[in-house]
Scaffold this active site. Structure first.
Site, mmCIF file in Angstrom:
data_model
loop_
_atom_site.group_PDB
_atom_site.id
_atom_site.type_symbol
_atom_site.label_atom_id
_atom_site.label_comp_id
_atom_site.label_asym_id
_atom_site.label_seq_id
_atom_site.Cartn_x
_atom_site.Cartn_y
_atom_site.Cartn_z
ATOM 1 N N GLU A 96 -10.034 67.588 19.420
ATOM 2 C CA GLU A 96 -10.163 67.947 20.836
ATOM 3 C C GLU A 96 -10.724 69.354 20.972
ATOM 4 O O GLU A 96 -10.565 70.184 20.073
ATOM 5 C CB GLU A 96 -8.778 67.905 21.510
ATOM 6 C CG GLU A 96 -8.547 66.705 22.399
ATOM 7 C CD GLU A 96 -9.347 66.714 23.699
ATOM 8 O OE1 GLU A 96 -10.443 67.321 23.749
ATOM 9 O OE2 GLU A 96 -8.883 66.104 24.661
ATOM 10 N N ASP A 97 -11.343 69.624 22.108
ATOM 11 C CA ASP A 97 -11.786 70.987 22.392
ATOM 12 C C ASP A 97 -10.613 71.848 22.840
ATOM 13 O O ASP A 97 -10.437 72.970 22.383
ATOM 14 C CB ASP A 97 -12.909 70.981 23.445
ATOM 15 C CG ASP A 97 -12.571 70.156 24.688
ATOM 16 O OD1 ASP A 97 -11.482 69.535 24.743
ATOM 17 O OD2 ASP A 97 -13.399 70.122 25.611
ATOM 18 N N ASP A 100 -4.646 71.279 27.552
ATOM 19 C CA ASP A 100 -4.279 72.001 28.767
ATOM 20 C C ASP A 100 -2.947 71.426 29.269
ATOM 21 O O ASP A 100 -1.882 71.831 28.812
ATOM 22 C CB ASP A 100 -5.446 71.818 29.741
ATOM 23 C CG ASP A 100 -5.331 72.607 31.010
ATOM 24 O OD1 ASP A 100 -4.763 73.706 30.984
ATOM 25 O OD2 ASP A 100 -5.826 72.139 32.052
ATOM 26 N N PHE A 149 -9.828 79.586 32.805
ATOM 27 C CA PHE A 149 -10.777 78.497 32.596
ATOM 28 C C PHE A 149 -11.904 78.983 31.707
ATOM 29 O O PHE A 149 -12.569 79.968 32.003
ATOM 30 C CB PHE A 149 -11.326 77.965 33.921
ATOM 31 C CG PHE A 149 -11.969 76.618 33.762
ATOM 32 C CD1 PHE A 149 -11.205 75.463 33.729
ATOM 33 C CD2 PHE A 149 -13.340 76.508 33.600
ATOM 34 C CE1 PHE A 149 -11.795 74.208 33.544
ATOM 35 C CE2 PHE A 149 -13.943 75.261 33.414
ATOM 36 C CZ PHE A 149 -13.153 74.120 33.390
ATOM 37 N N ARG A 162 -22.087 73.895 28.267
ATOM 38 C CA ARG A 162 -21.675 73.389 26.945
ATOM 39 C C ARG A 162 -22.481 74.038 25.831
ATOM 40 O O ARG A 162 -22.054 74.116 24.690
ATOM 41 C CB ARG A 162 -21.870 71.868 26.865
ATOM 42 C CG ARG A 162 -20.980 71.063 27.803
ATOM 43 C CD ARG A 162 -21.028 69.586 27.414
ATOM 44 N NE ARG A 162 -20.501 68.708 28.448
ATOM 45 C CZ ARG A 162 -19.223 68.407 28.617
ATOM 46 N NH1 ARG A 162 -18.316 68.948 27.821
ATOM 47 N NH2 ARG A 162 -18.829 67.582 29.562
HETATM 48 P P1 IMP Z 1 -5.496 68.001 29.606
HETATM 49 O O1 IMP Z 1 -5.444 66.507 29.733
HETATM 50 O O2 IMP Z 1 -5.066 68.681 30.881
HETATM 51 O O3 IMP Z 1 -4.767 68.535 28.409
HETATM 52 O O4 IMP Z 1 -7.003 68.399 29.533
HETATM 53 C C1 IMP Z 1 -7.752 68.235 28.436
HETATM 54 C C2 IMP Z 1 -9.212 68.233 28.801
HETATM 55 O O5 IMP Z 1 -9.507 68.965 29.986
HETATM 56 C C3 IMP Z 1 -9.978 68.919 27.709
HETATM 57 O O6 IMP Z 1 -10.365 68.016 26.713
HETATM 58 C C4 IMP Z 1 -11.147 69.520 28.453
HETATM 59 O O7 IMP Z 1 -12.207 68.582 28.501
HETATM 60 C C5 IMP Z 1 -10.648 69.776 29.833
HETATM 61 N N1 IMP Z 1 -10.280 71.201 30.025
HETATM 62 C C6 IMP Z 1 -9.033 71.731 30.097
HETATM 63 N N2 IMP Z 1 -9.074 73.063 30.249
HETATM 64 C C7 IMP Z 1 -10.382 73.400 30.264
HETATM 65 C C8 IMP Z 1 -11.089 74.661 30.370
HETATM 66 O O8 IMP Z 1 -10.521 75.771 30.477
HETATM 67 N N3 IMP Z 1 -12.441 74.573 30.342
HETATM 68 C C9 IMP Z 1 -13.129 73.393 30.228
HETATM 69 N N4 IMP Z 1 -12.515 72.208 30.114
HETATM 70 C C10 IMP Z 1 -11.155 72.206 30.136
HETATM 71 MG MG MG Z 2 -12.270 67.141 26.698
#
Ligand code: IMP
Ligand code: MG
Length: 178
Positions: A96-97, A100, A149, A162
Site C-alpha cells: 500500500e502507499d 489512513d 494530506f 502522482r
Molecule cells: P484508508 O482506507 O482511509 O486507510 O485510506 C487508504 C487510501 O486512501 C490510500 O491507499 C490512499 O490511496 C488514500 N489516502 C489516504 N491518505 C492520503 C493522503 O494523504 N494522500 C493521498 N492519498 C491518501
Molecule cells: Mg491507495
C-alpha cells in the site's frame, strides 16, 4: 517549475528507507517466493522501487480499489480491478502507499483472507496512525507521518501529482483546469 509542493520525504530519504525495507522483507520470508500485491493506483511507484530492493523470488500482481474523493475517504471500498491469479498457497504481501483510516486494508484483509493464501501480510510506505478508525496489523512500515494530506511518489489529489518524485505536503496548490 514554480510552486512545487514542500517535501515531507525527499527522494533520497525514500530510497534509503526502501533499501532497508527490502532487506527486512526478504529476511522475514527466508528463501520463499513472495507475491507482492500492489494496491492501485497509489502504490505503483513504491511497488516498483520496493520489488527491486527485495532479493530472490518475487512475483507482482495488482488489485485496484477506490475509496477516496478529493482529500476525504468515502469509507465505501470498491474493487475496481481484481487480481487475475489465484492467491491460494502464496505468501501474499499487500503493498500500500498509505494507511489512513484503515478501512481499505480492513476490507482487503477480509476479502483476500478467504482466498486461502499461505500467508497474508501488509507493507505500507506511509502510516498516518492518528487517523485510524479500525485497527489493522501492519507488518512493514516505511514512515509514520502526521495527519497531513500528502501527494507525490504515486499518491494523488484527484489523480494529479502522482508523478512528483518525492512525498510532498498538499497546501492548496491549484489543480489543472480549476
Ligand atoms: P484508508 O482506507 O482511509 O486507510 O485510506 C487508504 C487510501 O486512501 C490510500 O491507499 C490512499 O490511496 C488514500 N489516502 C489516504 N491518505 C492520503 C493522503 O494523504 N494522500 C493521498 N492519498 C491518501
Ligand atoms: Mg491507495
Amino acid at each position: 517549475m514554480s510552486d512545487q509542493p514542500r517535501a515531507l520525504l525527499t527522494a533520497d530519504a525514500l530510497r534509503e528507507r526502501i533499501t532497508v525495507m527490502g532487506r527486512e522483507i526478504r529476511a522475514a520470508y527466508g528463501d520463499d517466493p513472495i507475491l507482492c500485491l500492489g494496491i492501485l493506483k497509489g502504490s505503483f511507484v513504491f511497488l516498483s522501487d520496493l520489488v527491486r530492493a527485495i532479493d530472490g523470488p518475487v512475483q507482482v500482481a495488482f488489485l485496484g480499489v477506490s475509496s477516496y474523493e478529493g482529500t476525504e475517504s468515502t469509507g465505501h471500498v470498491r474493487i475496481t480491478h481484481d487480481v487475475n491469479v489465484s492467491l491460494r498457497g502464496f505468501h501474499v504481501l499487500i503493498v500500500e502507499d498509505i494507511v489512513d483510516t484503515g478501512l481499505t486494508l480492513d476490507y482487503l484483509l477480509r476479502t483476500l483472507g478467504v482466498r486461502e493464501p499461505r500467508s497474508l501480510k501488509i507493507c505500507t510506505l506511509l502510516d498516518k496512525p492518528s487517523r485510524r478508525k479500525v485497527a489493522v496489523p501492519l507488518d512493514f512500515v516505511g514512515f509514520q507521518i502526521p495527519d497531513t494530506f500528502v501527494i507525490g511518489y504515486g499518491l494523488d489529489l484527484d489523480e494529479y501529482y502522482r508523478n512528483l518524485p518525492y512525498v510532498g505536503i498538499y497546501e492548496g496548490q491549484p489543480l489543472p483546469g480549476r
